[in-house]
Write a protein that holds these residues in place. Structure first.
Motif, PDB file in Angstrom:
ATOM      1  N   GLY B 152      69.805 -69.169   3.604  1.00 20.18           N
ATOM      2  CA  GLY B 152      69.758 -67.933   4.657  1.00 20.18           C
ATOM      3  C   GLY B 152      69.864 -66.684   4.687  1.00 20.18           C
ATOM      4  N   GLU B 153      70.453 -66.110   4.376  1.00 19.19           N
ATOM      5  CA  GLU B 153      71.264 -64.797   4.198  1.00 19.19           C
ATOM      6  C   GLU B 153      70.748 -63.943   3.040  1.00 19.19           C
ATOM      7  OE1 GLU B 153      71.733 -63.658   6.605  1.00 19.19           O
ATOM      8  OE2 GLU B 153      71.744 -65.594   7.496  1.00 19.19           O
ATOM      9  N   VAL B 154      70.802 -64.773   1.961  1.00 18.38           N
ATOM     10  CA  VAL B 154      70.065 -64.061  -0.055  1.00 18.38           C
ATOM     11  C   VAL B 154      68.543 -64.742  -0.164  1.00 18.38           C
ATOM     12  CG1 VAL B 154      72.351 -64.244  -0.518  1.00 18.38           C
ATOM     13  CG2 VAL B 154      71.425 -66.148  -1.454  1.00 18.38           C
ATOM     14  N   LEU B 155      68.084 -65.777  -0.101  1.00 22.04           N
ATOM     15  CA  LEU B 155      66.608 -66.077  -0.271  1.00 22.04           C
ATOM     16  C   LEU B 155      65.429 -64.951   0.705  1.00 22.04           C
ATOM     17  CD1 LEU B 155      66.982 -69.755  -1.273  1.00 22.04           C
ATOM     18  CD2 LEU B 155      67.629 -67.420  -2.762  1.00 22.04           C
ATOM     19  N   PRO B 156      65.579 -65.089   1.684  1.00 19.12           N
ATOM     20  CA  PRO B 156      64.493 -64.371   2.340  1.00 19.12           C
ATOM     21  C   PRO B 156      64.578 -63.325   1.838  1.00 19.12           C
ATOM     22  CG  PRO B 156      65.787 -65.379   3.568  1.00 19.12           C
ATOM     23  CD  PRO B 156      66.713 -65.477   2.738  1.00 19.12           C
ATOM     24  N   TYR B 157      62.921 -63.014   1.121  1.00 18.72           N
ATOM     25  CA  TYR B 157      63.164 -61.221   1.177  1.00 18.72           C
ATOM     26  C   TYR B 157      62.877 -60.105   2.006  1.00 18.72           C
ATOM     27  CZ  TYR B 157      59.743 -64.847  -2.058  1.00 18.72           C
ATOM     28  OH  TYR B 157      59.135 -65.396  -2.689  1.00 18.72           O
ATOM     29  N   ARG B 158      62.658 -60.293   3.279  1.00 15.41           N
ATOM     30  CA  ARG B 158      62.627 -59.277   4.203  1.00 15.41           C
ATOM     31  C   ARG B 158      64.450 -59.086   4.113  1.00 15.41           C
ATOM     32  NH1 ARG B 158      64.717 -61.778   8.923  1.00 15.41           N
ATOM     33  NH2 ARG B 158      64.441 -63.905   8.508  1.00 15.41           N
ATOM     34  N   LYS B 159      65.518 -59.898   3.444  1.00 15.76           N
ATOM     35  CA  LYS B 159      66.674 -59.912   3.955  1.00 15.76           C
ATOM     36  C   LYS B 159      67.325 -58.737   2.828  1.00 15.76           C
ATOM     37  CE  LYS B 159      67.761 -62.630   6.978  1.00 15.76           C
ATOM     38  NZ  LYS B 159      68.771 -64.589   7.768  1.00 15.76           N
ATOM     39  N   ASN B 160      66.941 -59.540   1.095  1.00 19.44           N
ATOM     40  CA  ASN B 160      67.601 -59.705   0.302  1.00 19.44           C
ATOM     41  C   ASN B 160      66.580 -58.347  -0.838  1.00 19.44           C
ATOM     42  OD1 ASN B 160      69.615 -59.460  -1.592  1.00 19.44           O
ATOM     43  ND2 ASN B 160      68.975 -61.647  -2.662  1.00 19.44           N
ATOM     44  N   TYR B 161      64.963 -58.563  -0.699  1.00 23.66           N
ATOM     45  CA  TYR B 161      64.845 -57.973  -1.273  1.00 23.66           C
ATOM     46  C   TYR B 161      64.124 -56.661  -1.120  1.00 23.66           C
ATOM     47  CZ  TYR B 161      60.584 -56.393  -4.205  1.00 23.66           C
ATOM     48  OH  TYR B 161      60.128 -56.015  -5.597  1.00 23.66           O
TER      49      TYR B 161
END
Lengths: 122, 262
Positions: B152-161
């Motif tokens: 939930g914290e590392v896959l979303p683009y808006r968080k990790n990319y």
């Protein structure tokens, strides 16, 4: 994701069990691998590439397909040439030329110092 | 978004098939000709596979800061061969094979160096997270919840990319909570000990990743920050990170850094 394990073709060699990086398989009571942790499959195709008898088929999608799909129909996969096609393309298996020997890699510079064409790679 | 490889001529098409059978595998099975038909494309997080960084190496034999532990391939840092960017297939494949050879030789040498043999040493179990909870153990499948929390914290683009300091800090708070919870409760018994340990490692890794990302207040190589879009010449160094209950970072100077030009 792994879709087919053919009990008919399987020779119980355990190669897929050992090579799977996410430990999807367990050896079943008759030696045929069980998909014990299928949801961990990362669609890396390593099991298929290492199966010496083309008993496995990995569908090119990252989620399980409905039960009635052709990807679990061994005869259909065999007839359409899909079963074992990955191993054929990478040249793994007895009597085949490994794909690494046929691949077009970077060329060395010409003797006159002209730069080589850029390699086709990723 | 759709794509079509319509600028490849016949010779390039043949060469591409020979060079990248893995790429065509998916198309062939889906019945798509990527040279003439459009196909949908998307971004996918590959973790560290196409990234850089990894377990810090301390010697040419792929030794680490843990005596007897040697790292290779994607697990080991590739900054040594390609700096702040991924090496791509060829560099990474060469690194996998060469580092595996060096690490294997060194591990064998280390094992042989024990007088009386490595197998008869007295060993003491030290693993904590996921193996020996500090509080009341939770359900045996608690690792699933932990994995979902990391994803939930590392896959979303808006968080990790599309990384921004505010988002990184918020994710880090959530991951810190998950870590402290799992320290107290995560336990899967013998059957799924590896999965519990893997889940704990994912949380540790994500916290190192975001802590290091927050420490780099610039954009350099693969490390991109929306709130710091420019490269800062003052940060031309590596960032080393570690720690479990308390995560730390420190800059590591480059031994091969080019001299500054006035």
């Amino acid at each position: 994701m792994i879709e087919l394990v053919s009990a008919e073709r399987c020779i119980a060699c355990d190669k897929c069990v050992k090579v799977c990086p996410t430990n999807v398989f367990d050896r079943g009571p008759d030696g045929v691998p069980l998909l014990s942790r299928r949801e961990d499959c990362q669609t890396c195709f390593q099991c298929e590439a290492n199966c010496p008898v083309d008993a496995l088929f990995v569908a090119p999608v990252t989620h399980p397909l409905p039960d009635d799909r052709a990807v679990r129909d061994e005869r259909h996969l065999d007839r359409t040439g899909l079963l074992g096609s990955y191993r054929r393309h990478i040249g793994w298996g007895h009597g085949r030329t490994p794909g690494a020997l046929r691949a077009v890699g970077p060329r060395l510079p010409a003797p006159d110092g002209r730069p080589p064409a850029p390699p086709i790679t990723s | 978004m759709y794509c079509r490889l319509d600028r490849a001529d016949a010779a390039a098409r043949a060469a591409m098939r020979l060079a990248q059978p893995n790429f065509f595998l998916t198309f062939d099975r889906l019945g798509i000709d990527p040279f003439t038909q459009r196909f949908a494309i998307t971004l996918i997080a590959e973790g560290t596979v196409r990234g850089t960084g990894g377990i810090r190496l301390t010697g040419d034999d792929c030794a680490t800061t843990v005596p007897g532990l040697y790292a290779a391939g994607d697990a080991a840092t590739r900054e040594l061969i390609c700096g702040g960017f991924t090496g791509g297939g060829s560099h990474n494949a060469a690194w996998a094979i060469s580092s595996g050879g060096w690490a294997g030789q060194a591990a064998a040498r280390h094992a042989r160096s024990h007088s009386g043999g490595a197998r008869i040493r007295r060993t003491v179990p030290v693993g904590g997270a996921g193996l020996r909870p500090t509080g009341t153990p939770g359900p045996a499948d608690g690792f699933r919840e932990v994995v979902a929390a990391v994803q939930g914290e590392v896959l979303p683009y808006r968080k990790n990319y599309l990384r921004h300091g505010d988002g990184l800090a918020a994710s880090l708070r959530a991951l810190d909570d998950t870590w402290h919870r799992l320290r107290a409760t995560l336990y899967a018994g013998d059957g799924d000990a590896v999965r519990a340990r893997q889940a704990a490692a994912m949380v540790a890794h994500a916290r190192w990743m975001y802590t290091a990302a927050l420490a780099r207040t610039e954009t350099r190589g693969m490390a991109k920050r929306l709130d710091f879009p420019a490269q800062d010449p003052g940060q031309h160094h590596r960032i080393v990170t570690g720690g479990l209950d308390r995560v730390w970072t420190r800059p590591e100077p480059l031994t091969t850094a080019p001299r500054e030009v006035a």
